[in-house]
Design an enzyme around this catalytic site. Structure first.
Site, PDB file in Angstrom:
ATOM      1  N   CYS A 121      37.285   5.893  50.839  1.00  0.00           N
ATOM      2  CA  CYS A 121      37.863   6.684  49.820  1.00  0.00           C
ATOM      3  C   CYS A 121      37.117   6.142  48.417  1.00  0.00           C
ATOM      4  O   CYS A 121      37.947   5.409  48.213  1.00  0.00           O
ATOM      5  CB  CYS A 121      38.942   7.547  49.636  1.00  0.00           C
ATOM      6  SG  CYS A 121      39.264   8.717  48.918  1.00  0.00           S
TER       7      CYS A 121
ATOM      8  N   ARG B 160      29.542  17.219  54.286  1.00  0.00           N
ATOM      9  CA  ARG B 160      29.147  17.772  53.573  1.00  0.00           C
ATOM     10  C   ARG B 160      28.839  19.115  54.126  1.00  0.00           C
ATOM     11  O   ARG B 160      28.468  20.611  54.430  1.00  0.00           O
ATOM     12  CB  ARG B 160      28.643  17.480  52.271  1.00  0.00           C
ATOM     13  CG  ARG B 160      27.490  17.172  52.700  1.00  0.00           C
ATOM     14  CD  ARG B 160      26.557  16.591  50.788  1.00  0.00           C
ATOM     15  NE  ARG B 160      25.691  15.459  51.421  1.00  0.00           N
ATOM     16  CZ  ARG B 160      25.315  14.658  50.359  1.00  0.00           C
ATOM     17  NH1 ARG B 160      26.080  14.428  49.192  1.00  0.00           N
ATOM     18  NH2 ARG B 160      24.587  14.314  50.241  1.00  0.00           N
TER      19      ARG B 160
ATOM     20  N   ALA C 122      39.471  15.092  52.416  1.00  0.00           N
ATOM     21  CA  ALA C 122      40.798  15.365  52.270  1.00  0.00           C
ATOM     22  C   ALA C 122      40.929  17.324  51.400  1.00  0.00           C
ATOM     23  O   ALA C 122      39.689  17.526  51.578  1.00  0.00           O
ATOM     24  CB  ALA C 122      41.170  15.045  51.084  1.00  0.00           C
TER      25      ALA C 122
ATOM     26  N   GLY D 175      26.189  10.337  55.285  1.00  0.00           N
ATOM     27  CA  GLY D 175      26.480  10.148  54.025  1.00  0.00           C
ATOM     28  C   GLY D 175      24.862  10.608  54.122  1.00  0.00           C
ATOM     29  O   GLY D 175      24.221  10.736  54.671  1.00  0.00           O
TER      30      GLY D 175
END
Length: 345
Positions: free
Chosen positions: A103, A228, A20, A204
């Site tokens: 989420c 990330r 998001a 992850g």
């Protein structure tokens, strides 16, 4: 190795995760150029799609240079999810529809969306069947390992998803109650891979190209999804591909090149968003990620986080390059996991 339900060239595809406020079209295009094999939109509300909410539909825009692309939708009402899938298929024609069962954000799960669905696996199966009935496109899913430790059973969840018609499955091996704390249990990705006949995508704790390769080797996953680890370094995909292919990893870009990429990304964002000031404010987080770890980056980030126009960015970067010695050798502090992954879904 199971075949993916859409055309992808790489033996082990590298996905840009749906995030998001991050995996918007400009960043997806950039990551595709830097070696991402598959991209997915940020997660979008089925209700917003089927009601043709203008802001929601705007986020569905993508270009041919982003393909193969999946549109990720979320919701707890099977009828709404099926109708949203039908509209996305007819109007936008992505390669696949992805369902978000992962989420953990409170405002999503309080309506039983995202990982909230994992409390009711009958609901999960009903949603997958409804979405599959609403589209001729392949339907894939992204899940967590369970709602909480008591309900942690990723293999059973994954099997239920496959039985309901999911054609590929991405697992982020944390529970919803873990949010982004602790560590991702990669052994659960390996267990799900052993249990399913459809492709399994691992997700992850991928911060570096080496992490991505280690996940593939340790779990046998069919693809790796990077979240990330892509923040401020879209070149992570090319570097990961080098390592997967047994080649030397290409070096990180030098500071000048890093700034050039950031400016190009900013220009793409300015072109994509009609509200130029809003685009600049929203882009500040990307700027912070691009300069993370540079000498004097705390001061540099303060300046970048005050921009109200993306045209200001080039001037700030030029000033840094001309006066680099002023910034000293103090690099930015490392960001913790929760900060870096707060936007990942």
């Amino acid at each position: 190795m199971p075949r993916f339900p859409f055309t992808v060239q790489a033996a082990v595809p590298l996905y840009l995760a749906p995030m998001a406020g991050v995996s918007e079209s400009p960043f997806r295009r950039l990551c595709r150029r830097f070696g991402a094999d598959v991209v997915v939109t940020e997660f979008l509300s089925a209700e917003g799609i089927r009601r043709e909410n203008e802001a929601t539909l705007a986020k569905l825009r993508f270009g041919d240079d982003e393909r193969p692309i999946g549109v990720q939708i979320f919701g707890s009402d099977a009828t709404a999810m099926g109708e949203a899938a039908a509209l996305v298929t007819d109007v936008f024609q992505p390669e696949f529809i992805d369902i978000n069962f992962g989420c953990p954000v409170k405002k999503v799960v309080k309506r039983n969306g995202g990982s909230g669905c994992l409390k009711d696996l009958d609901m999960v199966q009903g949603i997958i069947r409804a979405v599959s009935a609403g589209t001729h496109l392949p339907v894939t899913v992204k899940i967590r390992s369970g709602w909480n430790e008591e309900l942690r059973d990723p293999v059973s969840i994954a099997r239920r998803c496959e039985d309901a018609g999911a054609r590929a499955l991405a697992l982020h091996p944390r529970t919803r109650t873990q949010m982004y704390t602790g560590h991702a249990h990669w052994d659960e990705i390996a267990a799900v891979k052993q249990a399913l006949s459809i492709p399994v995508i691992g997700n992850g704790d991928i911060r570096t190209p080496e992490d991505a390769v280690r996940m593939h080797h340790e779990t046998g996953c069919d693809a790796v999804m990077i979240a990330r680890g892509s923040f401020g370094q879209p070149w992570i995909f090319d570097q990961t591909r080098d390592l997967l292919d047994g080649l030397p990893k290409r070096p990180d870009p030098d500071v000048e090149t890093r700034f050039r990429i950031a400016v190009e990304h900013a220009q793409m964002a300015a072109t994509y968003e009609p509200d130029r000031r809003g685009a600049a404010i929203e882009f500040r987080k990307h700027l912070g990620w691009y300069v993370k770890g540079l000498p004097g980056s705390a001061d540099l980030r303060r300046k970048l986080h005050a921009v109200n126009s993306l045209h200001e960015v080039e001037g700030i970067f030029d000033e840094y390059l001309r006066n680099r010695e002023r910034y000293g050798d103090v690099a930015d502090r490392p960001r913790d996991d929760a900060e870096l992954e707060a936007l990942a879904v």
